[in-house]
Design a protein around this motif. Structure first.
Motif, PDB file in Angstrom:
ATOM      1  N   SER A  88      28.559  40.979   0.018  1.00 29.87           N
ATOM      2  CA  SER A  88      28.859  42.047  -0.951  1.00 29.87           C
ATOM      3  C   SER A  88      30.270  41.901  -1.511  1.00 29.87           C
ATOM      4  CB  SER A  88      28.683  43.416  -0.305  1.00 29.87           C
ATOM      5  OG  SER A  88      29.613  43.594   0.757  1.00 29.87           O
ATOM      6  N   ILE A  89      31.207  41.489  -0.666  1.00 33.63           N
ATOM      7  CA  ILE A  89      32.587  41.311  -1.120  1.00 33.63           C
ATOM      8  C   ILE A  89      32.696  40.083  -2.022  1.00 33.63           C
ATOM      9  CG2 ILE A  89      34.950  40.827  -0.366  1.00 33.63           C
ATOM     10  CD1 ILE A  89      34.324  42.421   2.185  1.00 33.63           C
ATOM     11  N   LEU A  90      32.047  38.990  -1.632  1.00 37.65           N
ATOM     12  CA  LEU A  90      32.111  37.767  -2.432  1.00 37.65           C
ATOM     13  C   LEU A  90      31.467  37.962  -3.800  1.00 37.65           C
ATOM     14  CD1 LEU A  90      31.335  34.974   0.206  1.00 37.65           C
ATOM     15  CD2 LEU A  90      33.552  35.791  -0.619  1.00 37.65           C
ATOM     16  N   LYS A  91      30.340  38.637  -3.838  1.00 35.49           N
ATOM     17  CA  LYS A  91      29.662  38.861  -5.116  1.00 35.49           C
ATOM     18  C   LYS A  91      30.498  39.753  -6.025  1.00 35.49           C
ATOM     19  CE  LYS A  91      24.971  38.141  -3.373  1.00 35.49           C
ATOM     20  NZ  LYS A  91      23.648  38.738  -3.050  1.00 35.49           N
ATOM     21  N   SER A  92      31.184  40.727  -5.421  1.00 36.50           N
ATOM     22  CA  SER A  92      32.067  41.588  -6.214  1.00 36.50           C
ATOM     23  C   SER A  92      33.216  40.786  -6.807  1.00 36.50           C
ATOM     24  CB  SER A  92      32.605  42.715  -5.332  1.00 36.50           C
ATOM     25  OG  SER A  92      33.560  43.494  -6.030  1.00 36.50           O
ATOM     26  N   GLN A  93      33.776  39.879  -6.011  1.00 36.28           N
ATOM     27  CA  GLN A  93      34.859  39.034  -6.495  1.00 36.28           C
ATOM     28  C   GLN A  93      34.370  38.071  -7.582  1.00 36.28           C
ATOM     29  OE1 GLN A  93      38.278  38.859  -5.730  1.00 36.28           O
ATOM     30  NE2 GLN A  93      37.826  40.882  -4.877  1.00 36.28           N
ATOM     31  N   ALA A  94      33.186  37.504  -7.397  1.00 34.30           N
ATOM     32  CA  ALA A  94      32.650  36.554  -8.367  1.00 34.30           C
ATOM     33  C   ALA A  94      32.403  37.218  -9.709  1.00 34.30           C
ATOM     34  CB  ALA A  94      31.353  35.931  -7.846  1.00 34.30           C
TER      35      ALA A  94
END
Length: 451
Positions: A88-94
């Motif tokens: 969830s954090i990585l997708k938000s950053q991407a």
């Protein structure tokens, strides 16, 4: 190729407790001790709470260290939904217009270390990220995503057999091209996909002007090819050169390269004299260089592989599509080597190819053509030898046996190619013997080559 599981580094001191844990986790004993104290579940709870990027970064560093080869922590990460939490954090950053690349890299390293625990862990990461998540991470240049399909035929099969999977690979190539890196992991990935699985044509097509805004007319671009396509050819040319003994391209892929080569030669109509071998500033010139190099190595396989019949078959197919005729035509259109240009007046009345003002688009272009011709006629390939004679190319090839500052080792490759053209071919030898002694010293050259 396996990603190094030991992604570890020191934390900063703004959060003393986590920084201390990071230092402790850098040893195997410390990581095991923290596993027994169930630090990882508590850490995942912190990650799920709204936090400053720096605290998240420290948490990711600690998670990365805890999951670096420690089975108990890797299992605990899976049991407590760590894949979804980090995802969830990585997708938000991407999706952000200004992602924190450090945070993303540490998060991906966490997942990479977890994936190394086995198929179950790898499956959890794969199912959470494929294909959209992997595409986004590839766009950010995260090479650790390769760990999620490394040595796993099921996941790797999904990459090479679906449009979504190949789109992920295309994004990896695009990012690698932009960042100008050619590390071992991407070379292995492209070797498997393009050479072993024969997905080269599909991947090459996906890289055509992928950087243009939607709806923009690609035909209006000066270059025929995109920089990503040139980068792919560069990597594959390097792989083929190194793996020439054990990689055999099928006929359809060889012909695909030949078609790219023919299309790239359009640059010769407006090319300037090249000042370097590569990175000429023109994508089309670079594509011309790489495809010529690839064809050279394809046709050279007859001399290094045990199964020579397959190599001969590929060469004969290329010859049937006019390869020799095309090479001789371009060679004749080039302005003569410098040493011949200086004394061109004495040859004006002699029979032979007329002079042209077309320069070599890059240093070594003439040499590469001569080398490819030499590879085609290697080991007494009589069909190719005879075609050179029928195309009036014998004298032209003899004229390449000179030193040329724009084509290093031209003389050596020229002599080698002439030797191959003459070996065992009495008709070609007869033609040379009939030339007058003053005509490029042809008879003397033939005697030296055949002696």
């Amino acid at each position: 190729m396996r990603t190094d599981p030991n992604f570890r580094s020191n934390g900063r001191r703004q959060h003393p407790s986590i920084s201390l844990l990071i230092r402790n986790s850098e040893s195997d004993s410390g990581s095991s001790d923290l596993a027994s104290k169930r630090v990882l579940p508590a850490l995942l709870s912190i990650v799920q709470s709204p936090n400053h990027h720096h605290l998240l970064s420290l948490c990711f560093k600690l998670l990365r260290n805890l999951c670096a080869g420690e089975t108990a922590n890797q299992n605990s990460f899976l049991e407590h939904g760590g894949v979804v939490v980090v995802s969830s954090i990585l997708k938000s950053q991407a999706a952000s217009s200004c992602p924190d690349h450090g945070l993303v890299r540490w998060g991906v390293q966490v997942l990479a270390n977890v994936s190394l625990a086995g198929r179950e862990h790898q499956r959890a990461v794969w199912e959470e990220f494929y294909p959209v998540g992997f595409f986004s991470l590839a766009r950010l240049g995260m090479k650790e995503i390769y760990t999620c399909c490394d040595e796993n035929l099921q996941w790797f099969g999904s990459l090479i057999s679906s449009d979504d999977g190949l789109s992920v690979i295309a994004q990896i190539v695009r990012t690698a091209s932009f960042a100008s890196f050619d590390e071992d992991w991407i070379m292995l990935l492209l070797s498997r996909i393009c050479l072993e699985e024969s997905q080269w044509p599909v991947l090459f097509s996906k890289l055509r002007f992928v950087d243009l805004p939607k709806g923009e007319d690609t035909e209006s671009k000066y270059d025929e090819f995109s920089s990503e396509q040139a980068f792919l050819l560069q990597i594959l040319a390097e792989i083929l050169y190194v793996r020439n003994r054990d990689v055999a391209l099928p006929e359809d892929v060889a012909l695909f390269v030949f078609e790219i080569f023919k299309k790239s030669t359009r640059v010769l109509e407006h090319a300037m004299r090249g000042k370097s071998g590569l990175l000429s500033g023109s994508t089309d010139v670079d594509v011309l260089c790489y495809t010529l190099t690839i064809l050279r190595d394809i046709c050279a396989q007859d001399s290094v592989r045990c199964n020579k019949e397959d190599a001969n078959d590929v060469v004969d197919v290329l010859l049937s599509y006019g390869l020799i005729d095309m090479l001789l035509s371009w060679l004749g259109d080039l302005e003569p080597p410098a040493i011949i240009r200086k004394g061109i007046k004495q040859f004006e009345s002699q029979e032979g190819p007329s002079c042209s003002s077309k320069p070599c688009p890059y240093k070594g272009f003439r040499r590469d053509i001569v080398t490819l011709i030499g590879n085609c006629v290697y080991r007494r390939n009589k069909h190719a030898q005879d075609e050179i004679r029928h195309r009036n190319g014998i004298l032209l090839l003899l004229q390449q046996c000179v030193i040329d500052e724009d084509n290093p080792f031209l003389r050596e490759w020229g002599i080698w190619s002439v030797r191959n053209m003459l070996e065992g071919n009495e008709e070609n030898q007869m033609v040379v013997s009939e030339y007058e002694p003053g005509k490029s010293n042809c008879v003397l050259l033939m005697k030296i080559i055949l002696s």
